[in-house]
Design an enzyme around this catalytic site. Structure first.
Site, short mmCIF file in Angstrom:
data_model
loop_
_atom_site.label_atom_id
_atom_site.label_comp_id
_atom_site.label_asym_id
_atom_site.label_seq_id
_atom_site.Cartn_x
_atom_site.Cartn_y
_atom_site.Cartn_z
N TYR A 172 43.98 49.39 15.12
CA TYR A 172 43.96 49.10 13.81
C TYR A 172 42.93 49.80 13.09
O TYR A 172 41.90 50.34 13.56
CB TYR A 172 43.34 47.61 14.03
CG TYR A 172 42.36 47.17 14.75
CD1 TYR A 172 41.16 46.91 14.50
CD2 TYR A 172 42.37 46.91 16.17
CE1 TYR A 172 39.80 46.72 15.07
CE2 TYR A 172 41.47 46.69 17.05
CZ TYR A 172 40.05 46.41 16.47
OH TYR A 172 39.10 46.31 17.36
N ASP B 86 33.73 43.60 47.97
CA ASP B 86 32.85 43.81 49.27
C ASP B 86 33.52 43.12 50.34
O ASP B 86 32.84 42.53 51.27
CB ASP B 86 31.35 43.34 49.22
CG ASP B 86 30.42 43.90 50.35
OD1 ASP B 86 30.84 44.83 50.95
OD2 ASP B 86 29.22 43.62 50.15
N GLY C 139 19.10 37.69 50.27
CA GLY C 139 17.88 36.90 50.72
C GLY C 139 18.11 36.17 51.98
O GLY C 139 19.14 36.34 52.67
N GLU D 273 29.89 25.77 51.34
CA GLU D 273 30.14 25.01 52.80
C GLU D 273 29.81 25.70 53.68
O GLU D 273 29.40 27.07 53.86
CB GLU D 273 31.83 25.25 52.59
CG GLU D 273 32.42 24.90 53.85
CD GLU D 273 34.15 25.15 53.82
OE1 GLU D 273 34.81 24.78 54.65
OE2 GLU D 273 34.55 25.94 52.77
N CYS E 174 43.34 27.19 30.68
CA CYS E 174 43.42 25.73 30.95
C CYS E 174 44.92 25.53 30.76
O CYS E 174 45.25 24.45 31.06
CB CYS E 174 42.74 25.03 30.03
SG CYS E 174 42.74 25.21 28.25
N VAL F 114 19.50 32.93 54.23
CA VAL F 114 20.68 32.07 54.31
C VAL F 114 20.06 30.93 55.27
O VAL F 114 19.62 31.30 56.45
CB VAL F 114 21.92 32.38 54.59
CG1 VAL F 114 22.95 31.61 54.61
CG2 VAL F 114 22.16 33.72 53.74
N CYS G 153 40.02 24.16 23.36
CA CYS G 153 41.02 23.62 24.08
C CYS G 153 40.39 22.69 25.28
O CYS G 153 40.88 21.79 25.49
CB CYS G 153 42.20 24.31 24.50
SG CYS G 153 41.48 26.13 25.14
#
Length: 638
Positions: free
Chosen positions: A39, A500, A392, A453, A144, A394, A133
């Site tokens: 453009y 990864d 770090g 989880e 959506c 867990v 929306c």
């Protein structure tokens, strides 16, 4: 110029890259060629285009659609359309419906073979930091509204133009040609429809004021399904609220209503469950490795084997669509078939005596309650450390004292935190049985936490080295690869790149199901050694030539990494290119070196691995195709 396909004077809306940026609308001369849409400034007095103001490569376009006109819009902006590419939507206003329709049709023809075409889009404008929306506040948030077909055409995974050499068959064409069903795909969010009745497969305790409690086996009326993970429902007492959609099944149909049906269970898991129950005639019905088919798994103690043995019977169909296990006994439905064989062996080693169910453990939900993504750390209890990752420590813990969770404590300075927090809102909506579910984040303090989880068997790499039996079966190994391929096929369908993928970034649950984790997180690493392919922390051993040489990531670089992950599975966790250092790997892989065939992998398995390692990225398969190939090979083994 002869190369120009279309030219037109349009009004272009500014990109509004910041929430505070004022909107402006300027006339621009648009030129469409095979390669670009450009453009320019335009001189109205002289009727000439002037300097180039911007352009979009046609191959980068992901969607072309209309946009709903806003109220009180001036006449000259009544016919908007959008071109969506990597940087977001480009909004253009045509002078008439005919002109708009012509440009949309032409653009769709040009982009129909682009890779990563969108399945969902935003039908309204991005305005003042929000999608009008769906009110999402992330500009790159998933659309959506579902497209009936991708940009008006059947989906294809190839980016090559029709003018070049003939395209390979799409997955749909491949299915028709081979007569094989595609691997199961996650359902698109259903369009809002008339209310329907569902039955709760699992009980659910309301976590927020907006949630509705579920009581197992009770009926509920669904009122709204705008969020695919959380449906608005009403119970029999008239109380309304949101419920996890994967906890219920439609009352009118579906095998999920029956306790003998174990969805998403593979052969190895079925045998483990039946042997743990140790009942002669114990049985369940599960999904076959071939999508759309079902298998009856049965434990028998006939023959005096210690602990019994498992038999697997595929449910067959006649040309008329009836179901059978024994040739002479046909039934209109699978429940009728099971009911008959609960009373008659009719060709099987035993009748179906005892239902064995895996429904004690409910599936994970997309978040810890409807609309919850920011988690109060006061509700988290830390129990033990699981390990240390890129970002770090867990830890394993509990949420509200009862729900198992894994908590990543993000080391300050290791992550681009603000960018990740925005992305987390989108990542929480990704839900698939082969992805580790993100539950939420704690961002009000430092360090921030990522709550996910918890999977009891830990990292796939450790499971391969220590958790498996000393002599895993070919079916067990291939089932692991199938799990990963289906989780990645879902990410691929959502335009997500992992970056990864490796055995260390997959986890294993108590049933042996493998789930992909940490997808997309490498984008937020601030460690220069990790983000540069020359660094020691960079996943060089899992990277294709285009990443090693140019840091060019794509879904095809994930495909290469998947082939290496398969190699890890079939070597039970050995280090790829174990005798080479990173510098040698970059040099030799770029020259054509590939991993050898593992001893446990037959030629067909190695052929699937090798297909992931084509030097040219566009010659590698898609994850959908890989899942199909692994599925077929698994069916042969069974």
């Amino acid at each position: 110029m002869s190369d120009n396909i279309l030219e037109e004077l349009f009004i272009k809306r500014s990109q509004q890259k910041k929430k505070t940026s004022p909107l402006n609308y300027k006339e621009r001369w648009f030129v469409l060629t095979q390669e670009k849409i450009s453009y320019y400034d335009y001189d109205l007095d002289k009727g000439k285009r002037k300097g180039l103001r911007g352009s979009v490569d046609v191959e980068k376009i992901k969607c072309v659609e209309t946009v709903q006109t806003e109220p009180n819009t001036p006449q000259e902006r009544q016919y908007p359309f959008q071109i969506i590419y990597d940087e977001g939507p480009l909004y253009i206003f045509a002078k008439s419906e005919d002109v708009r329709a012509l440009w949309i049709k032409t653009l769709k023809e040009l982009v129909r073979f682009n890779k990563d075409l969108m399945q969902k889009y935003h039908p309204c404008f991005w305005h003042d930091g929000m999608w009008l929306c769906c009110q999402q506040e992330v500009k790159l948030a998933m659309g959506c509204k579902v497209l009936d077909t991708k940009n008006g055409f059947k989906s294809t995974q190839s980016s090559r133009r029709a003018s070049r050499k003939p395209l390979p068959p799409t997955p749909v064409e491949f299915q028709e040609k081979q007569g094989r069903p595609l691997p199961p795909q996650p359902p698109e969010p259903p369009a809002p429809s008339a209310s329907m009745t569902v039955i709760a497969e699992y009980s659910y305790t309301a976590m927020t004021d907006m949630d509705l409690e579920l009581r197992k086996d009770e009926e509920y009326t669904i009122l709204e399904k705008s969020d695919p993970n959380w449906w608005k429902a009403r119970d029999k007492y008239g109380k309304e609220g949101y419920i996890p959609s994967n906890y219920v099944v439609e009352a009118a149909s579906g095998l999920e209503r029956f306790n003998w049906y174990s969805k998403n269970m593979n052969r190895s898991q079925a045998e483990q469950l039946l042997k743990s129950e140790n009942k002669d005639g114990g049985f369940l019905v599960r999904d076959s490795s071939k999508a759309g088919k079902y298998t009856v798994s049965l434990l028998t103690k006939v023959g005096g084997e210690t602990g019994g043995s498992c038999r697997h019977y595929n449910i067959c169909t006649t040309a008329q669509g009836q179901f059978y296990l024994a040739e002479k006994h046909h039934f209109n439905t699978i429940p009728e078939l099971i009911n008959y064989h609960q009373h008659n062996a009719a060709g099987m080693v035993s009748r179906l005596k005892y239902i064995v169910s895996n429904r004690a453990q409910p599936p994970s939900t997309a978040g810890l309650g409807y609309g919850v993504w920011e988690i109060d750390p006061r509700y988290l209890t830390f129990i033990r450390e699981l390990g240390t990752g890129q970002f770090g420590v867990v830890k394993y813990g509990k949420w509200q004292g009862q729900h198992d969770v894994a908590i990543k404590m993000i080391k300050e300075g290791s992550m681009s935190e603000d960018d990740f927090i925005e992305e987390a809102k989108i990542m929480m909506k990704l839900r698939h049985e082969n992805l580790v579910q993100l539950y939420g984040v704690c961002t009000k303090q430092r360090p921030i936490y990522i709550v996910t989880e918890f999977l009891v068997n830990g990292c796939l790499l450790g499971y391969l080295k220590e958790g498996l039996t000393q002599h895993p079966t070919p079916i067990q190994l291939l089932e692991m690869c199938k799990d990963v391929s289906e989780g990645m096929a879902y990410l691929e369908s959502q335009q997500y790149i992992h970056r990864d993928l490796a055995a260390r970034n997959c986890l294993v649950d108590g049933n042996g199901t493998v789930k992909v984790t940490d997808f997309g997180l490498s984008r937020y690493v601030l460690d220069d050694e990790y983000t540069s392919s020359a660094g020691s922390k960079f996943p060089v051993r899992w990277s294709p030539p285009e990443v090693l040489l140019y840091c060019k990531f794509s879904s095809k670089s994930d495909i290469w990494a998947y082939g290496v992950l398969m190699w890890e599975v079939y070597t039970l966790g050995r280090l790829p290119y174990e005798r080479l250092n990173n510098t040698e790997i970059v040099d030799q892989v770029s020259r054509g070196l590939r991993l050898y065939r593992p001893q446990l992998a037959n030629e067909k398995v190695y052929s699937i691995m090798s297909s992931c390692w084509h030097e040219k990225a566009d010659e590698r398969p898609t994850f959908q195709e890989l899942a199909l190939n692994v599925q077929d090979l698994l069916y042969e083994l069974q």
